[in-house]
Design an enzyme around this catalytic site. Structure first.
Site, PDB file in Angstrom:
ATOM      1  N   GLU A 124       0.832  -1.190   0.000  1.00 18.90           N
ATOM      2  CA  GLU A 124       0.000   0.000   0.000  1.00 18.90           C
ATOM      3  C   GLU A 124       0.873   1.250   0.000  1.00 18.90           C
ATOM      4  OE1 GLU A 124      -3.968   1.772   2.223  1.00 18.90           O
ATOM      5  OE2 GLU A 124      -2.538   0.637   3.404  1.00 18.90           O
TER       6      GLU A 124
ATOM      7  N   ALA B 293       1.834  -0.818  11.015  1.00 19.64           N
ATOM      8  CA  ALA B 293       1.309  -2.103  10.557  1.00 19.64           C
ATOM      9  C   ALA B 293       0.641  -1.930   9.201  1.00 19.64           C
ATOM     10  CB  ALA B 293       0.308  -2.658  11.564  1.00 19.64           C
ATOM     11  N   MET B 294       0.389  -3.074   8.560  1.00 18.47           N
ATOM     12  CA  MET B 294      -0.283  -3.078   7.257  1.00 18.47           C
ATOM     13  C   MET B 294      -1.268  -4.238   7.215  1.00 18.47           C
ATOM     14  SD  MET B 294      -0.818  -1.894   4.305  1.00 18.47           S
ATOM     15  CE  MET B 294      -2.025  -2.680   3.221  1.00 18.47           C
ATOM     16  N   GLU B 295      -2.496  -3.929   6.791  1.00 14.49           N
ATOM     17  CA  GLU B 295      -3.625  -4.843   6.957  1.00 14.49           C
ATOM     18  C   GLU B 295      -3.772  -5.897   5.871  1.00 14.49           C
ATOM     19  OE1 GLU B 295      -5.376  -1.130   4.796  1.00 14.49           O
ATOM     20  OE2 GLU B 295      -3.896  -1.515   6.357  1.00 14.49           O
TER      21      GLU B 295
ATOM     22  N   HIS C  87      -7.049  -2.055  14.996  1.00  8.65           N
ATOM     23  CA  HIS C  87      -7.132  -1.274  13.758  1.00  8.65           C
ATOM     24  C   HIS C  87      -6.989  -2.172  12.528  1.00  8.65           C
ATOM     25  CE1 HIS C  87      -6.373   2.548  11.439  1.00  8.65           C
ATOM     26  NE2 HIS C  87      -5.819   1.671  10.619  1.00  8.65           N
ATOM     27  N   GLU C  88      -5.936  -2.967  12.519  1.00 16.01           N
ATOM     28  CA  GLU C  88      -5.658  -3.770  11.322  1.00 16.01           C
ATOM     29  C   GLU C  88      -6.696  -4.867  11.111  1.00 16.01           C
ATOM     30  OE1 GLU C  88      -3.563  -2.380   9.491  1.00 16.01           O
ATOM     31  OE2 GLU C  88      -2.700  -1.109  11.056  1.00 16.01           O
TER      32      GLU C  88
ATOM     33  N   HIS D 259      -9.799  -3.663   9.384  1.00 15.51           N
ATOM     34  CA  HIS D 259      -9.639  -3.566   7.932  1.00 15.51           C
ATOM     35  C   HIS D 259      -9.963  -4.874   7.215  1.00 15.51           C
ATOM     36  CE1 HIS D 259      -8.173   0.440   7.317  1.00 15.51           C
ATOM     37  NE2 HIS D 259      -7.066   0.286   8.015  1.00 15.51           N
TER      38      HIS D 259
END
Length: 931
Positions: free
Chosen positions: A183, A329-331, A364-365, A368
């Site tokens: 992303e 972080a990345m979902e 949060h992640e 998503h």
């Protein structure tokens, strides 16, 4: 009416009264505001530059399925790839245009279904647009077929695309993992693809990897077999994904341990950690296992994959801004990647704030996985909805899992007020930004996308009510699952569920930048209270002076001292001015707007209304979040020049009995801003005396050691207060910090994790070269990344010019992970006036190296913001602007504009209030106030 500041009461001196002033008075009041705006325009800071033209990919060919096999080389840092994409030709063409960056295509062909293969005769790379055009000798007719591409690429060190991540084995050997961060637009660096969120497809992924390495992707492993050409290599095949966007694809190859469980819904949950640290994954595992069922129940939609993996990555740069921290972080769907500090918790060595941070980021992640992954934004214009929603619901989730965190009060300090600070600038932007070129995407990963987005969704949730909100969310997710949607689609679902004018209300919050200042005055009419409300745009530079003032549809709640925790009345303010009657309110009762500080606006009370509210701070009859909101509104009005900073300092002294951590945290933050401003004067020490006076009573009540019955928030408060007193040079705190630090270093009594930051900060701020050397040694010896980061963030507190230079040099050394360099430099800039100048010079001197590290990512904006925003001299705004004109940083353009504006605002604030602040502090010294 609007009265001059000579009126006798404190509240009357604090605020103007009543509705917006008449035009003549407004012109007088806003003359300085206009001067500041002219200064902005003269520096060219009031408007963003024109964006270059951009075209999305043509729609004549689109993917149905990607069959992708990648073979990374962890020694040479390259990878080989084979792509077989089932594609649909929608319109006859002799070329296929895809996204491609930093990849060399070796061969490409297209085979129409049931027909012969057609080999591409040319690959035309458009590097600037990150596209490649494959040309074919004959026309590709409409229908389905298979596109085959063989290619090679580099495992880069830029922390984006398919990149290498350095780690150290338990035996001390340096090795590399291969990991991804796609992303917003970096899947194209791993394989040629249609790299736009609306061009969804399924994925069949295979990884060819050393047999002693772990290989992970979005889905579960369905086959693992020896690779024909090499007995030391295996091919790992993963199950087919649901229909999904390219930016959510992920793969990881490396050495990891894991802990696992099953959620009550039967989903396999694993947390992958560095080898030997599986124990540190247990807290995140517990949070994830609680979170999945919570979201499933809230959305009434099951988690759509068979497994969810959460993995700690050593070098990780998804630094989407969220208040003072990276989101970290990345979902990726089914394989969420985290910075180590956003996932790992050591039961003995992790502090309370780290546990809370991990809980929020996990929440949060995982949100998503539904909101963003199952239903995806149609284009990056709607990014705010993706991130704003997750940034709101993470708090809802954590409040469910850990009610003792009082997390919604913390939301106001961490997200709501920070978003208002940014959104009051002339160089803010609407929540919803029209995005064209991918380079623009990085500019909107900021506090507006995340924190203002979360704040207006919180306001919307309160306006609709939880029951109808959940009903609308289910309608939205069910209707658009595995598809794409725009902001308007969510509004339609929520409108259908609630019967309220959601689109009309929310468009005023998402399509125009800024927010209102609500002016309110009251009049007792027999047994009732008449309120006169008016709204006007709130500006950081002073009263709004434009011809056509923006208007908002504002959900307003009103409470009274009869029942401070519940709204007596809820209204929708849909016009510039309105009168409201509160029935049965006695003359001695206070009235407050914005119960719970939920509405995204600031409030300016008449003198009488404010004066009646102030005792509620001392006697704590105002709820904590309302005490926080009242103080923060007053501080912001002072920064904008609408009221005097001196009067806000007087209000701050009323917090002497305050017990709430978050209220203290916000107060501390605002005093920190004021301290930074006054570091440009010769009376900086006087404001430190004020800080000590305000924080000493709570420091004495708390002491150094936890007491029986204390919990999470007490630990956070103790660390905050001791750090504040230690930094300000409070003698008893400094002496005790030095004693405890000595015992810690000598191994006699190890500091608890919650005390390390305040102790480290205190001894460094008032230490020498020996102290710094000890801290650097502790950094080198630390096994936990959390401890390394804790030390890195406080190194800038040192005051000696020589030692500051040593810290800056350390920031770029091999000892500091590339993504953490920014925190070290930012700490120096925020540590002292000299540190700020030294950090700015260091950035200029090392710009090429820093830009090469972070270009096009979120970290470059953070580096610039942390380093220059504390300046308070007009000429510095020009210097910063000039430097970046000759050293462009496209993804940070907006941040640069905002920083320059803030420098000018700081300078104006200093000129306006410095002398009166100095006089007030001297008067306090001569006759100290009584508690």
């Amino acid at each position: 009416m609007w009265l001059a500041a000579a009126a006798p009461s404190l509240a009357r001196r604090l605020l103007f009264l009543g509705p917006p002033p008449p035009p003549l008075l407004l012109r007088l009041l806003s003359r300085s505001s206009r001067r500041r705006r002219r200064r902005l325009h003269s520096l060219g800071l009031a408007a963003m530059p024109e964006k270059r033209p951009f075209e999305r990919l043509p729609a004549d060919v689109s993917p149905i399925n990607y069959s992708l096999c990648l073979k990374p080389d962890l020694l040479d840092f390259t990878f080989e790839g084979k792509l077989e994409a089932a594609a649909q030709v929608r319109q006859a063409t002799n070329q296929i245009v895809m996204n491609c960056a930093d990849i060399d295509i070796i061969t490409a062909s297209y085979a129409p279904e049931g027909d012969e293969e057609i080999h591409a005769t040319g690959f035309n790379y458009q590097n600037e647009d990150e596209k490649v055009t494959l040309s074919f000798p004959s026309t590709l007719q409409t229908g389905t077929g298979t596109l085959k591409i063989d290619f090679v690429g580099e495992l880069n060190d830029k922390m984006k695309g398919f990149y290498r991540s350095k780690y150290t084995t338990p035996s001390g050997e340096v090795r590399y993992a291969a990991v991804t961060q796609f992303e917003a637009t970096d899947a194209r660096r791993a394989f040629p693809c249609w790299d736009e969120p609306a061009i969804k497809a399924t994925f069949d992924i295979s990884l060819v990897v050393p047999k002693d390495r772990v290989a992970l992707s979005n889905m579960n492993v369905i086959d693992r077999k020896p690779y024909p050409d090499d007995e030391n290599v295996v091919e790992v095949k993963f199950a087919r994904t649901p229909v999904m966007s390219t930016y959510l694809v992920a793969f990881v190859v490396g050495e990891y341990d894991f802990v696992e469980t099953r959620s009550k819904d039967g989903v396999c949950v694993r947390v992958y950690t560095p080898v030997g640290k599986a124990e540190q994954g247990k807290f995140a595992l517990e949070v994830a296992a609680k979170t999945l069922p919570f979201y499933k129940d809230y959305f009434n939609v099951p988690y759509p994959l068979p497994k969810i993996d959460l993995i700690a990555i050593a070098d990780f740069a998804a630094g989407k801004c969220l208040c003072l921290f990276y989101e970290g972080a990345m979902e990726n769907w089914g394989l969420v990647t985290y910075r180590e500090t956003a996932l790992l918790i050591d039961p003995k060595n992790s502090c309370s704030s780290s546990r809370q941070w991990v809980a929020l980021v996990v929440g949060h992640e995982l949100a998503h996985q539904w909101f963003g992954n199952l239903v995806t934004m149609e284009w990056w214009t709607h990014l705010w909805l993706n991130e704003g929603f997750a940034s709101w619901i993470e708090y809802l989730c954590v409040d469910h899992c850990f009610p003792e965190y009082d997390i919604w009060t913390q939301f106001v300090s961490a997200d709501y007020t920070r978003a208002q600070e940014l959104d009051a600038l002339d160089n803010s932007h609407p929540i919803e930004v029209s995005v064209g070129h991918p380079a623009e995407v990085d500019e909107i990963f900021d506090a507006i996308s995340y924190s203002k987005g979360a704040s207006v969704i919180r306001m919307l949730h309160d306006y609709i009510g939880d029951k109808d909100f959940k009903k609308g969310m289910n309608m939205y997710l069910t209707k658009f699952q595995q598809k794409n949607a725009a902001t308007e689609d969510l509004w339609e679902s929520l409108e259908n569920a609630s019967g309220k004018p959601i689109a009309a209300v929310m468009n005023t919050w998402t399509k125009q930048m800024g927010f209102p200042l609500i002016y309110v005055e009251a009049e007792q009419v027999e047994d009732d209270r008449l309120l006169r409300l008016s709204q006007r745009k709130f500006c950081a530079s002073g009263p709004y002076v434009g011809e056509d003032c923006p208007q908002w549809m504002v959900p307003i709640t009103i409470s009274t001292s009869e029942d401070p925790n519940h709204a007596k009345l809820k209204i929708l303010m849909d016009k510039p001015e309105m009168n409201v009657v509160l029935k049965n309110v006695k003359p001695d009762q206070w009235v407050k707007l914005n119960l719970g500080t939920v509405g995204f606006y600031r409030t300016q009370y008449s003198s009488a209304m404010l004066e009646s509210l102030l005792p509620g701070i001392r006697d704590l009859s105002l709820p904590p979040v309302d005490r926080l909101g009242l103080q923060n509104d007053l501080f912001s009005l002072a920064r904008a020049g609408i009221i005097s900073t001196v009067e806000v300092l007087k209000v701050m002294e009323a917090f002497v009995n305050e017990p709430n951590y978050t209220v203290w945290s916000d107060l501390s933050c605002n005093l920190g801003i004021l301290s930074t401003l006054l570091s440009h004067t010769d009376f900086y020490e006087e404001i430190q005396e004020f800080v000590k006076d305000v924080f000493s009573p709570i420091g004495e009540r708390l002491g150094w050691d936890p007491k029986p019955g204390e919990g999470h928030l007490d630990a956070l408060l103790r660390g905050l207060v001791l750090g504040k007193l230690g930094k300000a040079g409070h003698k008893a705190t400094l002496e005790e910090a030095r004693r405890r630090f000595k015992d810690h270093v000598e191994g006699k009594q190890i500091l608890s994790a919650d005390l390390r930051s305040p102790v480290y900060l205190t001894v460094l701020k008032h230490g020498d070269g020996t102290t710094l050397d000890i801290m650097l040694k502790l950094h080198k010896q630390a096994d936990m990344q959390e401890e390394k980061n804790r030390i890195e963030r406080v190194l800038g507190a040192t005051l000696s010019p020589e030692l500051i230079q040593k810290v800056l040099t350390f920031a770029l050394s091999e000892e500091v992970r590339p993504q953490d360099t920014v925190s070290v430099i930012g700490g120096v800039a925020g540590g002292s006036k000299h540190g700020r100048k030294a950090a700015w010079k260091f950035i200029k001197d090392n710009w090429e190296e820093l830009y090469n590290r972070y270009q096009g990512g979120f970290l470059i904006s953070r580096l610039i913001k942390l380093s220059v925003e504390g300046f308070a001299v007009d000429k510095m705004a020009g210097e910063v602007k000039a430097f970046f004109e000759s050293h462009p940083a496209p993804s940070a353009e907006r941040t640069i504009q905002q920083c320059c504006e803030n420098i000018l605002l700081n300078a104006a604030w200093l000129k306006r209030d410095a002398e009166s602040i100095h006089q007030y502090l001297l008067q306090r010294k001569a006759s100290p106030p009584t508690a």
